[in-house]
Scaffold this motif. Structure first.
Motif, PDB file in Angstrom:
ATOM      1  N   ARG A 187      15.572 -31.720  -7.870  1.00  0.00           N
ATOM      2  CA  ARG A 187      14.142 -31.951  -7.742  1.00  0.00           C
ATOM      3  C   ARG A 187      13.529 -31.126  -6.604  1.00  0.00           C
ATOM      4  O   ARG A 187      12.463 -31.462  -6.102  1.00  0.00           O
ATOM      5  CB  ARG A 187      13.865 -33.443  -7.518  1.00  0.00           C
ATOM      6  N   GLY A 188      14.192 -30.088  -6.188  1.00  0.00           N
ATOM      7  CA  GLY A 188      13.610 -29.216  -5.181  1.00  0.00           C
ATOM      8  C   GLY A 188      12.365 -28.535  -5.715  1.00  0.00           C
ATOM      9  O   GLY A 188      12.230 -28.307  -6.919  1.00  0.00           O
ATOM     10  N   PHE A 189      11.431 -28.166  -4.822  1.00  0.00           N
ATOM     11  CA  PHE A 189      10.183 -27.572  -5.314  1.00  0.00           C
ATOM     12  C   PHE A 189      10.340 -26.105  -5.676  1.00  0.00           C
ATOM     13  O   PHE A 189       9.428 -25.507  -6.242  1.00  0.00           O
ATOM     14  CB  PHE A 189       9.023 -27.780  -4.332  1.00  0.00           C
ATOM     15  N   GLY A 190      11.469 -25.503  -5.356  1.00  0.00           N
ATOM     16  CA  GLY A 190      11.736 -24.126  -5.745  1.00  0.00           C
ATOM     17  C   GLY A 190      13.097 -24.003  -6.397  1.00  0.00           C
ATOM     18  O   GLY A 190      13.897 -24.943  -6.382  1.00  0.00           O
ATOM     19  N   GLN A 191      13.352 -22.810  -6.977  1.00  0.00           N
ATOM     20  CA  GLN A 191      14.613 -22.587  -7.685  1.00  0.00           C
ATOM     21  C   GLN A 191      14.925 -23.788  -8.573  1.00  0.00           C
ATOM     22  O   GLN A 191      16.024 -24.328  -8.580  1.00  0.00           O
ATOM     23  CB  GLN A 191      15.730 -22.319  -6.690  1.00  0.00           C
ATOM     24  N   ARG A 192      13.958 -24.162  -9.377  1.00  0.00           N
ATOM     25  CA  ARG A 192      14.023 -25.404 -10.140  1.00  0.00           C
ATOM     26  C   ARG A 192      15.007 -25.367 -11.300  1.00  0.00           C
ATOM     27  O   ARG A 192      15.382 -26.410 -11.837  1.00  0.00           O
ATOM     28  CB  ARG A 192      12.629 -25.728 -10.705  1.00  0.00           C
ATOM     29  N   LEU A 193      15.411 -24.155 -11.697  1.00  0.00           N
ATOM     30  CA  LEU A 193      16.168 -24.017 -12.945  1.00  0.00           C
ATOM     31  C   LEU A 193      17.604 -23.562 -12.715  1.00  0.00           C
ATOM     32  O   LEU A 193      18.229 -22.992 -13.604  1.00  0.00           O
ATOM     33  CB  LEU A 193      15.440 -23.028 -13.867  1.00  0.00           C
ATOM     34  N   THR A 194      18.146 -23.842 -11.543  1.00  0.00           N
ATOM     35  CA  THR A 194      19.508 -23.403 -11.217  1.00  0.00           C
ATOM     36  C   THR A 194      20.561 -24.451 -11.564  1.00  0.00           C
ATOM     37  O   THR A 194      21.747 -24.214 -11.376  1.00  0.00           O
ATOM     38  CB  THR A 194      19.612 -23.070  -9.719  1.00  0.00           C
ATOM     39  N   GLY A 195      20.140 -25.614 -12.035  1.00  0.00           N
ATOM     40  CA  GLY A 195      21.106 -26.663 -12.343  1.00  0.00           C
ATOM     41  C   GLY A 195      21.785 -27.209 -11.099  1.00  0.00           C
ATOM     42  O   GLY A 195      22.949 -27.608 -11.150  1.00  0.00           O
ATOM     43  N   SER A 196      21.046 -27.247  -9.980  1.00  0.00           N
ATOM     44  CA  SER A 196      21.665 -27.607  -8.691  1.00  0.00           C
ATOM     45  C   SER A 196      21.637 -29.106  -8.438  1.00  0.00           C
ATOM     46  O   SER A 196      21.284 -29.562  -7.349  1.00  0.00           O
ATOM     47  CB  SER A 196      20.950 -26.871  -7.555  1.00  0.00           C
ATOM     48  N   GLY A 197      22.012 -29.881  -9.431  1.00  0.00           N
ATOM     49  CA  GLY A 197      21.960 -31.326  -9.294  1.00  0.00           C
ATOM     50  C   GLY A 197      23.330 -31.965  -9.221  1.00  0.00           C
ATOM     51  O   GLY A 197      24.254 -31.436  -8.615  1.00  0.00           O
ATOM     52  N   THR A 198      23.452 -33.119  -9.846  1.00  0.00           N
ATOM     53  CA  THR A 198      24.637 -33.966  -9.718  1.00  0.00           C
ATOM     54  C   THR A 198      25.702 -33.646 -10.757  1.00  0.00           C
ATOM     55  O   THR A 198      25.395 -33.384 -11.919  1.00  0.00           O
ATOM     56  CB  THR A 198      24.229 -35.448  -9.855  1.00  0.00           C
ATOM     57  N   THR A 199      26.955 -33.690 -10.315  1.00  0.00           N
ATOM     58  CA  THR A 199      28.093 -33.690 -11.225  1.00  0.00           C
ATOM     59  C   THR A 199      28.974 -34.876 -10.849  1.00  0.00           C
ATOM     60  O   THR A 199      29.333 -35.044  -9.680  1.00  0.00           O
ATOM     61  CB  THR A 199      28.909 -32.386 -11.143  1.00  0.00           C
ATOM     62  N   ILE A 200      29.309 -35.703 -11.848  1.00  0.00           N
ATOM     63  CA  ILE A 200      30.064 -36.936 -11.620  1.00  0.00           C
ATOM     64  C   ILE A 200      31.443 -36.809 -12.254  1.00  0.00           C
ATOM     65  O   ILE A 200      31.581 -36.309 -13.381  1.00  0.00           O
ATOM     66  CB  ILE A 200      29.313 -38.147 -12.216  1.00  0.00           C
ATOM     67  N   PHE A 201      32.454 -37.275 -11.528  1.00  0.00           N
ATOM     68  CA  PHE A 201      33.830 -37.253 -12.020  1.00  0.00           C
ATOM     69  C   PHE A 201      34.355 -38.690 -12.001  1.00  0.00           C
ATOM     70  O   PHE A 201      34.510 -39.289 -10.930  1.00  0.00           O
ATOM     71  CB  PHE A 201      34.693 -36.351 -11.138  1.00  0.00           C
ATOM     72  N   ARG A 202      34.613 -39.236 -13.189  1.00  0.00           N
ATOM     73  CA  ARG A 202      35.107 -40.606 -13.308  1.00  0.00           C
ATOM     74  C   ARG A 202      36.455 -40.599 -14.031  1.00  0.00           C
ATOM     75  O   ARG A 202      36.524 -40.267 -15.212  1.00  0.00           O
ATOM     76  CB  ARG A 202      34.129 -41.481 -14.106  1.00  0.00           C
ATOM     77  N   ASP A 203      37.495 -40.924 -13.298  1.00  0.00           N
ATOM     78  CA  ASP A 203      38.834 -41.020 -13.885  1.00  0.00           C
ATOM     79  C   ASP A 203      39.149 -39.776 -14.728  1.00  0.00           C
ATOM     80  O   ASP A 203      39.568 -39.877 -15.889  1.00  0.00           O
ATOM     81  CB  ASP A 203      38.949 -42.290 -14.734  1.00  0.00           C
ATOM     82  N   VAL A 204      38.921 -38.610 -14.134  1.00  0.00           N
ATOM     83  CA  VAL A 204      39.219 -37.351 -14.825  1.00  0.00           C
ATOM     84  C   VAL A 204      40.706 -37.064 -14.671  1.00  0.00           C
ATOM     85  O   VAL A 204      41.216 -36.946 -13.548  1.00  0.00           O
ATOM     86  CB  VAL A 204      38.392 -36.187 -14.250  1.00  0.00           C
ATOM     87  N   ARG A 205      41.411 -36.973 -15.770  1.00  0.00           N
ATOM     88  CA  ARG A 205      42.855 -36.766 -15.747  1.00  0.00           C
ATOM     89  C   ARG A 205      43.175 -35.291 -15.501  1.00  0.00           C
ATOM     90  O   ARG A 205      42.639 -34.410 -16.190  1.00  0.00           O
ATOM     91  CB  ARG A 205      43.469 -37.241 -17.050  1.00  0.00           C
TER      92      ARG A 205
END
Length: 396
Positions: A187-205
């Motif tokens: 949700r930054g006001f710039g570089q909005r389209l870089t996919g710079s958000g959350t990545t979640i890892f739950r019980d990744v084997r």
């Protein structure tokens, strides 16, 4: 720009123009550039630094950073979102020969794009992460939550910084693995389209072979490399500011009663503003070229396998990139602000999205605040204190 860089830019000009064609519309609509990333992949851009025998173009740092600046001239989001990909390829190319190295390079040669899952928001202190590899009855598992996962929404593989048995490691994963969730919540006001958000890892084997130990004592210019990707993107923004200022003035038909010429392009005050913008862009380009040349030298030194030769070359690269940061970012931010001095209120039209240049440059500049880097460079000059090759963040 070197002859080799100019030739490579010409090779990719058409695809850069194509992926930049709807950059303003994507900005307004916040439309992620999945199709554009695929076009860059199909054109071979994601493989450009691989050796020719692996299907690449053998581009060195100077050539890559010039290409990234030209890509950013069209859309800086695209240049930044490939930051971790090109850094991963660079680290792998400079790593010791072996089966793992060949396997990782083969995936890039086959078209894989690499993403990032390093930094977090949370209670972990500076130098540590909460993401962890643990062992249970079924084997090894990875759990954690990352933010600032730039590029991972568009990636096939990702390196996850985690703690394992008291050490920090990198875990190599497919982004489509069970338990991996990528969230578009930047949700930054710039570089909005870089996919710079959350990545979640739950019980990744995972398997033992997915875990790569971090080589703490290895001589590396990795920190300088990742910073210079951001600076190349900023330099590209500077070029775009000059492009847009020139186009706006040439096509402007309205003028002010207290202006100094009938046409805006003939007004000496407007010409002065455009001249200042051109000089700012020139300064940014010159600093980028100097820092890129330092990365060329450190690459050659690291590849020699002689740490005594490599260490001063890497230190010189760290210094060059730190100094370049203190030139490029203020120059581009000033140019993006001056852009609005070439005309009146029509420059504020949302359809032009001229404000994107300042917002994007400001966002890039916020990754590593300038005052900290200026202080570190000043201390280095006065006392000889080495500049940090790598830095991190966390709760203090």
């Amino acid at each position: 720009m070197s002859v080799g860089s100019a030739a490579l830019v010409r090779e990719f000009d058409a695809v850069f123009d194509a992926v930049g064609q709807e950059a303003v519309a994507r900005e307004r609509e916040r439309r992620l550039p999945h199709a554009e990333v695929e076009a860059l992949r199909d054109a071979g851009f994601t493989r450009v630094t691989l050796p020719v025998e692996l299907g690449g173009r053998g581009a060195g740092p100077s050539q890559l950073f010039e290409l990234l600046a030209e890509l950013a001239r069209r859309d800086p989001n695209l240049a930044q979102l490939l930051r971790s990909h090109f850094a991963f390829v660079d680290r792998t190319l400079l790593s010791p020969p072996g089966a793992r190295r060949e396997r990782l390079l083969a995936r890039v040669a086959a078209g894989a794009i690499h993403g990032n899952a390093t930094f977090e928001r949370g209670p972990a202190s500076v130098g540590h992460v909460a993401t962890a590899v643990t062992r249970d009855a079924r084997g090894l598992r990875l759990d954690g939550r990352k933010f600032y996962s730039t590029g991972t929404l568009f990636a096939d593989t990702v390196g996850v910084l985690a703690e394992y048995e008291g050490e920090q490691v990198s875990v190599m994963l497919d982004t489509t693995a069970s338990g991996v969730e990528r969230v578009d919540d930047w949700r930054g006001f710039g570089q909005r389209l870089t996919g710079s958000g959350t990545t979640i890892f739950r019980d990744v084997r995972i398997e033992e072979d997915d875990i790569i130990a971090r080589e703490q004592g290895r001589v590396s210019h990795a920190g300088a490399f990742v910073q210079l990707v951001l600076l190349a993107a900023a330099a590209g923004i500077g070029r775009a500011v000059l492009d847009d200022a020139s186009t706006y003035v040439r096509t402007r038909t309205r003028g002010f009663s207290h202006g100094m010429a009938r046409r805006a392009q003939d007004d000496p005050l407007v010409q002065e503003v455009v001249g200042d913008i051109a000089a700012s862009s020139f300064a940014a380009d010159a600093a980028l070229a100097a820092a890129s040349a330092a990365l060329d030298a450190s690459t050659e030194a690291v590849l020699s396998g002689d740490d005594e030769q490599a260490r001063p070359a890497v230190a010189a690269a760290d210094r060059a990139v730190t100094a370049a940061q203190l030139v490029i970012l203020p120059a581009v931010l000033e140019a993006a602000n001056r852009l609005f001095e070439v005309g009146g209120a029509s420059a504020l039209d949302a359809d032009r999205a001229l404000d994107r240049h300042w917002r994007n440059a400001r966002t890039l500049a916020s990754h590593n605040p300038l005052r900290f880097k200026a202080r570190a460079l000043g201390e280095h000059e006065l006392t000889g204190t080495p500049l940090a090759s790598w830095w991190t963040v966390g709760e203090t």
